[in-house]
Design an enzyme around this catalytic site. Structure first.
Site, PDB file in Angstrom:
ATOM      1  N   HIS A 112       0.878  -1.175   0.000  1.00  0.00           N
ATOM      2  CA  HIS A 112       0.000   0.000   0.000  1.00  0.00           C
ATOM      3  C   HIS A 112       0.920   1.231   0.000  1.00  0.00           C
ATOM      4  O   HIS A 112       2.023   1.181   0.579  1.00  0.00           O
ATOM      5  CB  HIS A 112      -0.816  -0.063   1.290  1.00  0.00           C
ATOM      6  CG  HIS A 112      -1.910   0.935   1.420  1.00  0.00           C
ATOM      7  ND1 HIS A 112      -1.678   2.243   1.765  1.00  0.00           N
ATOM      8  CD2 HIS A 112      -3.244   0.817   1.280  1.00  0.00           C
ATOM      9  CE1 HIS A 112      -2.835   2.880   1.828  1.00  0.00           C
ATOM     10  NE2 HIS A 112      -3.807   2.043   1.539  1.00  0.00           N
ATOM     11  N   ASP A 185       3.132  -4.192   8.009  1.00  0.00           N
ATOM     12  CA  ASP A 185       1.854  -3.508   7.832  1.00  0.00           C
ATOM     13  C   ASP A 185       0.753  -4.546   8.065  1.00  0.00           C
ATOM     14  O   ASP A 185       0.509  -5.408   7.227  1.00  0.00           O
ATOM     15  CB  ASP A 185       1.801  -2.934   6.406  1.00  0.00           C
ATOM     16  CG  ASP A 185       0.466  -2.284   6.088  1.00  0.00           C
ATOM     17  OD1 ASP A 185      -0.485  -2.433   6.878  1.00  0.00           O
ATOM     18  OD2 ASP A 185       0.370  -1.618   5.027  1.00  0.00           O
ATOM     19  N   GLN A 188      -4.424  -5.295   7.113  1.00  0.00           N
ATOM     20  CA  GLN A 188      -5.390  -6.281   6.598  1.00  0.00           C
ATOM     21  C   GLN A 188      -5.304  -7.630   7.297  1.00  0.00           C
ATOM     22  O   GLN A 188      -6.093  -8.519   6.986  1.00  0.00           O
ATOM     23  CB  GLN A 188      -5.190  -6.480   5.079  1.00  0.00           C
ATOM     24  CG  GLN A 188      -5.392  -5.235   4.248  1.00  0.00           C
ATOM     25  CD  GLN A 188      -6.833  -4.714   4.289  1.00  0.00           C
ATOM     26  OE1 GLN A 188      -7.763  -5.382   4.746  1.00  0.00           O
ATOM     27  NE2 GLN A 188      -7.029  -3.495   3.817  1.00  0.00           N
ATOM     28  N   LYS A 211     -10.637  -0.525  10.523  1.00  0.00           N
ATOM     29  CA  LYS A 211     -10.781  -1.745   9.711  1.00  0.00           C
ATOM     30  C   LYS A 211     -11.096  -2.947  10.586  1.00  0.00           C
ATOM     31  O   LYS A 211     -11.177  -4.067  10.109  1.00  0.00           O
ATOM     32  CB  LYS A 211      -9.483  -2.018   8.943  1.00  0.00           C
ATOM     33  CG  LYS A 211      -9.164  -0.968   7.880  1.00  0.00           C
ATOM     34  CD  LYS A 211      -7.963  -1.403   7.074  1.00  0.00           C
ATOM     35  CE  LYS A 211      -7.296  -0.271   6.328  1.00  0.00           C
ATOM     36  NZ  LYS A 211      -7.977   0.106   5.112  1.00  0.00           N
ATOM     37  N   CYS A 352      -4.854   2.307  -3.504  1.00  0.00           N
ATOM     38  CA  CYS A 352      -3.584   2.833  -2.957  1.00  0.00           C
ATOM     39  C   CYS A 352      -2.436   1.855  -3.173  1.00  0.00           C
ATOM     40  O   CYS A 352      -1.532   1.750  -2.330  1.00  0.00           O
ATOM     41  CB  CYS A 352      -3.704   3.182  -1.477  1.00  0.00           C
ATOM     42  SG  CYS A 352      -4.848   4.514  -1.170  1.00  0.00           S
TER      43      CYS A 352
HETATM   44  N1  PMP Z   1      -1.924  -0.640   4.554  1.00  0.00           N
HETATM   45  C1  PMP Z   1      -2.846  -1.453   4.043  1.00  0.00           C
HETATM   46  C2  PMP Z   1      -2.447  -2.837   3.641  1.00  0.00           C
HETATM   47  C3  PMP Z   1      -4.150  -0.994   3.881  1.00  0.00           C
HETATM   48  O1  PMP Z   1      -5.062  -1.803   3.342  1.00  0.00           O
HETATM   49  C4  PMP Z   1      -4.474   0.305   4.291  1.00  0.00           C
HETATM   50  C5  PMP Z   1      -5.884   0.831   4.124  1.00  0.00           C
HETATM   51  N2  PMP Z   1      -6.393   0.777   2.825  1.00  0.00           N
HETATM   52  C6  PMP Z   1      -3.480   1.099   4.832  1.00  0.00           C
HETATM   53  C7  PMP Z   1      -2.214   0.592   4.959  1.00  0.00           C
HETATM   54  C8  PMP Z   1      -3.743   2.495   5.274  1.00  0.00           C
HETATM   55  O2  PMP Z   1      -4.615   2.512   6.346  1.00  0.00           O
HETATM   56  P1  PMP Z   1      -5.132   3.900   6.908  1.00  0.00           P
HETATM   57  O3  PMP Z   1      -5.792   4.590   5.764  1.00  0.00           O
HETATM   58  O4  PMP Z   1      -6.086   3.523   7.981  1.00  0.00           O
HETATM   59  O5  PMP Z   1      -3.948   4.635   7.403  1.00  0.00           O
END
Ligand code: PMP
Length: 396
Positions: A112, A185, A188, A211, A352
């Site tokens: 991401h 990270d 997920q 999430k 993203c």
């Molecule tokens: N890393 C991953 C793997 C994600 O799926 C996401 C959310 N789409 C993020 C980071 C970013 O999370 P946040 O927008 O809550 O900072």
């Protein structure tokens, strides 16, 4: 797992929509909403610095939430920093680290943007490990990429596009052999399966409350005690210091030194309740439930003509995330049609993860992503599959 019981806790589900966008943000159950309202109604005050009864109660609830979160991932409470979200947690590490000259970061093409951009720092080389076309990462590639100048290995636990799992434990060994930090990270993974930081072997783990049934506005950075102590605060100020004179100051130990200013109190308390909720249902039950639904979804989509489905085949283990394209259609168009024709809510675009879409899948337009959680049912999956089937057939 009693899905109907679970569903009755989620007010939004009464709208009759099929919510398949939990990877972007999950829904929130009543107990979490009530817990946050309880804060505002009964003990709304600032934390940590007051001696009056409301402040004491607020502090107790806030710290109880920290203990819940720590317990969820096998950490101790001092290793849990409340942040705004995953993105801020990762930035806290990247900006708080004292970078040596000529250091490099090893990351992957699956990341991401939030686990890629923070590592682009002046003088730091970013090395990107490529997975195979289905998203499998080979630990051997990390062995080749990591060296004694590697400061950080930054790796997603579970891809937010392909749903594939990374070989975190193997990579942890490689990082540790070279004295590098392993930053995972977990945005997920933590909401959907049992995660234990000691078993994973990571130095840091980042995830988001929104999430995992919690509110927006709160996230978590776990850091191994010694390494957390080596981060300089991104946001120095009130709440971060033991002593201040007109000319100097002494910071508190983490986590306080990394949580400058009034924290997201109601949100953290809500996240604590979300963790209690997830534990009461059981993360292993949630994982198994999602696994069954994902397999059904993939088996059908895999066979549909006119569809390109990404990630590993149905029989391989993955999280509850399925991305695809309908040939000849823009992903946003597909997502819009699914909403208007069947009340099915999915995400579309690059999620993203532009490098993955451009350089691995060769799909600059992005993809359609359906993602599952504990409140989704087999019937919802069938309705989703029918709706996708109709769209694909309409183009033949
Ligand atoms: N890393 C991953 C793997 C994600 O799926 C996401 C959310 N789409 C993020 C980071 C970013 O999370 P946040 O927008 O809550 O900072």
């Amino acid at each position: 797992m009693d899905v109907e019981r679970v569903r009755s806790d989620f007010p939004i589900l009464r709208k009759g929509l099929i919510y398949l966008d939990s990877a972007a943000s999950s829904l929130t159950p009543e107990p979490v909403l009530s817990k946050m309202l309880e804060f505002y109604r009964e003990y709304r005050a600032n934390v940590e610095r007051g001696v009056h009864r409301l402040s004491v109660r607020a502090t107790e609830e806030f710290e109880a939430a920290r203990r819940e979160v720590a317990g969820l991932i096998g950490a101790s409470p001092e290793e849990i920093v409340f942040t705004k979200n995953t993105t801020e947690a990762l930035n806290l590490v990247a900006a708080g680290r004292e970078w040596g000259r000529g250091e490099n970061v090893v990351t992957t093409l699956l990341e991401h943007h939030s686990n890629l951009l923070p590592w682009r720092r002046p003088g730091v080389e970013v090395r990107v490990v490529r997975p195979d076309r289905e998203g499998r990462l080979d630990p051997g590639e990390f062995e080749r990429a990591v060296d004694d100048r590697t400061g950080v290995v930054a790796l997603t636990h579970l891809s937010n596009v392909l749903g594939t799992l990374s070989p975190v434990e193997e990579v942890a060994e490689i990082a540790s052999e070279h004295g590098a930090w392993l930053v995972v990270d977990g945005a997920q993974s933590v909401p959907h399966r049992e995660v234990d930081v000691r078993r994973l072997g990571c130095t840091f783990l980042a995830f988001s409350g929104h999430k995992m049934l919690g509110p927006t506005g709160v996230g978590v950075l776990y850091g191994r005690r010694e390494e957390l102590g080596r981060l300089s605060p991104l946001c120095p100020g009130g709440g971060t210091v033991r002593e201040v004179t007109s000319g100097g100051h002494e910071f508190l130990e983490p986590p306080a030194r990394l949580e400058g200013g009034t924290p997201p109190i109601a949100e953290a308390v809500g996240l604590g309740e979300a963790v209690r909720y997830l534990k009461s249902v059981g993360l292993e039950s949630i994982r198994r439930h999602e696994e069954a639904l994902t397999r059904r979804m993939l088996e059908e989509l895999w066979e549909l003509e006119g569809l390109e489905v990404y990630g590993t085949p149905p029989e391989e283990e993955r999280g509850g995330i399925v991305s695809f394209n309908v040939e000849g259609m823009d992903p946003h168009e597909v997502a819009s049609l699914l909403d208007t024709s069947a009340g099915v809510l999915v995400r579309s675009g690059h999620h993203c993860a532009m490098p993955l879409h451009l350089e691995l899948l060769g799909r600059p337009q992005g993809s359609v992503r359906a993602s599952l959680y504990l409140y989704n049912t087999a019937e919802e999956v069938e309705r989703f599959l029918e709706a996708v089937g109709e769209i694909a057939r309409s183009l033949r």
